[in-house]
Design an enzyme around this catalytic site. Structure first.
Site, PDB file in Angstrom:
ATOM      1  N   ASP A  10      -1.785   6.657   4.893  1.00  0.00           N
ATOM      2  CA  ASP A  10      -2.790   7.684   5.240  1.00  0.00           C
ATOM      3  C   ASP A  10      -4.116   6.990   5.573  1.00  0.00           C
ATOM      4  OD1 ASP A  10      -4.401   8.762   2.185  1.00  0.00           O
ATOM      5  OD2 ASP A  10      -3.305   6.879   2.570  1.00  0.00           O
ATOM      6  N   ASP A  15      -5.379   1.179   3.534  1.00  0.00           N
ATOM      7  CA  ASP A  15      -4.065   1.289   4.202  1.00  0.00           C
ATOM      8  C   ASP A  15      -3.996   0.320   5.378  1.00  0.00           C
ATOM      9  OD1 ASP A  15      -5.052   4.089   3.263  1.00  0.00           O
ATOM     10  OD2 ASP A  15      -2.892   4.358   3.405  1.00  0.00           O
ATOM     11  N   VAL A 130       1.749   4.608   0.256  1.00  0.00           N
ATOM     12  CA  VAL A 130       0.393   4.270  -0.205  1.00  0.00           C
ATOM     13  C   VAL A 130      -0.575   5.426   0.099  1.00  0.00           C
ATOM     14  CG1 VAL A 130       0.701   1.766  -0.122  1.00  0.00           C
ATOM     15  CG2 VAL A 130      -0.075   2.989   1.927  1.00  0.00           C
ATOM     16  N   HIS A 245      -6.643  -1.146  -2.702  1.00  0.00           N
ATOM     17  CA  HIS A 245      -5.511  -0.574  -3.444  1.00  0.00           C
ATOM     18  C   HIS A 245      -4.165  -0.814  -2.753  1.00  0.00           C
ATOM     19  CE1 HIS A 245      -8.439   1.767  -5.806  1.00  0.00           C
ATOM     20  NE2 HIS A 245      -8.993   2.115  -4.672  1.00  0.00           N
ATOM     21  N   ASP A 246      -4.057  -0.349  -1.511  1.00  0.00           N
ATOM     22  CA  ASP A 246      -2.759  -0.323  -0.818  1.00  0.00           C
ATOM     23  C   ASP A 246      -2.264  -1.728  -0.500  1.00  0.00           C
ATOM     24  OD1 ASP A 246      -3.815   2.594   1.107  1.00  0.00           O
ATOM     25  OD2 ASP A 246      -3.161   2.374  -0.967  1.00  0.00           O
TER      26      ASP A 246
HETATM   27  O1  RIB Z   1      -6.723   6.096  -4.921  1.00  0.00           O
HETATM   28  C1  RIB Z   1      -6.564   5.111  -3.919  1.00  0.00           C
HETATM   29  C2  RIB Z   1      -5.679   5.604  -2.829  1.00  0.00           C
HETATM   30  O2  RIB Z   1      -6.262   6.761  -2.234  1.00  0.00           O
HETATM   31  C3  RIB Z   1      -5.499   4.601  -1.676  1.00  0.00           C
HETATM   32  O3  RIB Z   1      -4.210   4.721  -1.151  1.00  0.00           O
HETATM   33  C4  RIB Z   1      -6.509   5.049  -0.664  1.00  0.00           C
HETATM   34  O4  RIB Z   1      -6.113   4.735   0.677  1.00  0.00           O
HETATM   35  C5  RIB Z   1      -6.500   6.534  -0.857  1.00  0.00           C
HETATM   36  O5  RIB Z   1      -5.397   7.048  -0.115  1.00  0.00           O
HETATM   37 CA    CA Z   2      -3.865   5.147   1.188  1.00  0.00          CA
END
Ligand code: RIB
Ligand code: CA
Length: 319
Positions: A10, A15, A130, A245-246
């Site tokens: 997303d 991402d 993700v 994060h991803d």
């Molecule tokens: O909480 C972090 C997630 O939320 C990640 O995947 C970021 O891209 C958002 O989608």
């Molecule tokens: Ca994401």
């Protein structure tokens, strides 16, 4: 032998980094990318995904998927999309700061392609969601036979200690709690959860971003700049650092040792619409799982140095 992967995204700045790692690393065979609503409405997450792959000149097929969560948007008091996008924009941006896409998505819907691809596979595909898990949940409900064909789900989402979109819930799970419940209760043979506990431990610094830009490759420059924007978003509440994060979830496919303090658990999600709505529930108490053997593993930490080194190695590459 490269690991076959389907990435569900997303975009979203983090991402974008996960997409580039997956598209560039020789140990990953990126079969395709499915796009979901999430950080932005689907039309924008789709354009952002195409922009990223065009930017690194990666000919990976992209499939548009779900435009909203299964149930969460029905009651505006439960999820108000306009307010959500305004909140998330500070960290994830709107349109990624890359040239407009020139490529097009595939005509086939993401859910149909997921089902077709998994059923035809030898059970050797790793799914890496993700974003909200709406596409994966729809595929499981439409064709339950795909469950036994999924080698592993490694997902970025959830939180054990603290949420981000609410005190208890992490954004991806919170955006579609019902979808997450379907996926986590489907009986997939192995599920690895990469929660905020791990992604915050695997933060990158301003200096790390500048080193990525100094690689001089399209992927290094984009990843460094996109993550500097995430640092400006101040998600961690500490200066000059941000999680990607991803990208950590994607790196866990390449090297599980990038995750630390990985524990077996039984996973579920609160979808009651109340104060804990969207909270992941990781039952880490061995001996009380009863007949439900833990097929889930939750990472409570990350090897930050190893992660940063993996970013540099992957993003130094060109197609
Ligand atoms: O909480 C972090 C997630 O939320 C990640 O995947 C970021 O891209 C958002 O989608
Ligand atoms: Ca994401």
């Amino acid at each position: 032998m490269p690991q076959k992967v389907i990435l569900d995204v997303d975009p979203g700045r983090d991402d974008a980094v996960a997409l580039m790692i997956a598209a560039l690393h020789p140990d990953i065979d990126l079969l395709g990318v499915t796009v979901t609503h999430g950080n932005r409405p689907l039309a924008q997450t789709l354009e952002n995904c195409l922009r990223v792959l065009d930017w690194i000149n990666a000919p990976v097929p992209v499939y548009a998927g779900a435009s909203q969560p299964l149930l969460a948007f029905i009651d505006p008091a439960r999820r108000n999309p306009t307010a959500i996008y305004q909140l998330v924009e500070r960290i994830e941006g709107v349109m990624l700061d890359l040239p407009a896409a020139t490529s097009q998505p595939q005509a086939q819907h993401a859910v149909a392609w997921l089902i077709e691809t998994l059923l035809a596979s030898d059970g050797d595909i790793v799914l890496v969601p993700v974003g909200p898990m709406t596409n994966i949940a729809l595929a499981i409900r439409q064709e339950p036979r795909i469950v036994e064909k999924i080698r592993e789900v490694i997902f970025m989402g959830g939180a054990v200690f603290s949420g981000n979109i609410t005190p208890e819930a992490e954004f991806n799970i919170w955006m579609d709690p019902e979808a997450a419940r379907i996926v986590l209760n489907a009986g997939i043979r192995k599920v690895t959860m990469v929660p905020l506990d791990a992604t915050f431990a695997g933060y990158v610094t301003r200096a790390d971003c500048e080193a990525l830009i100094a690689l001089g490759t399209p992927a290094g420059i984009a990843a460094g700049q996109l993550t500097l924007h995430r640092i400006e978003g101040a998600e961690m509440g500490v200066p000059d650092a941000a999680p990607i994060h991803d990208a950590l979830a994607m790196c866990a496919v390449l090297d599980p040792a990038v995750l630390q303090d990985v524990r077996p658990c039984v996973l579920d999600v609160n979808a009651d619409g109340g104060a804990s709505d969207g909270r992941t529930i990781a039952d880490l108490r061995p001996g009380v799982w009863g007949e439900r053997q833990p097929t889930a593993y939750v990472a409570l930490g990350a090897d930050r140095q190893r992660f940063v080194a993996m970013l540099g190695e992957a993003l130094a590459r060109r197609v």
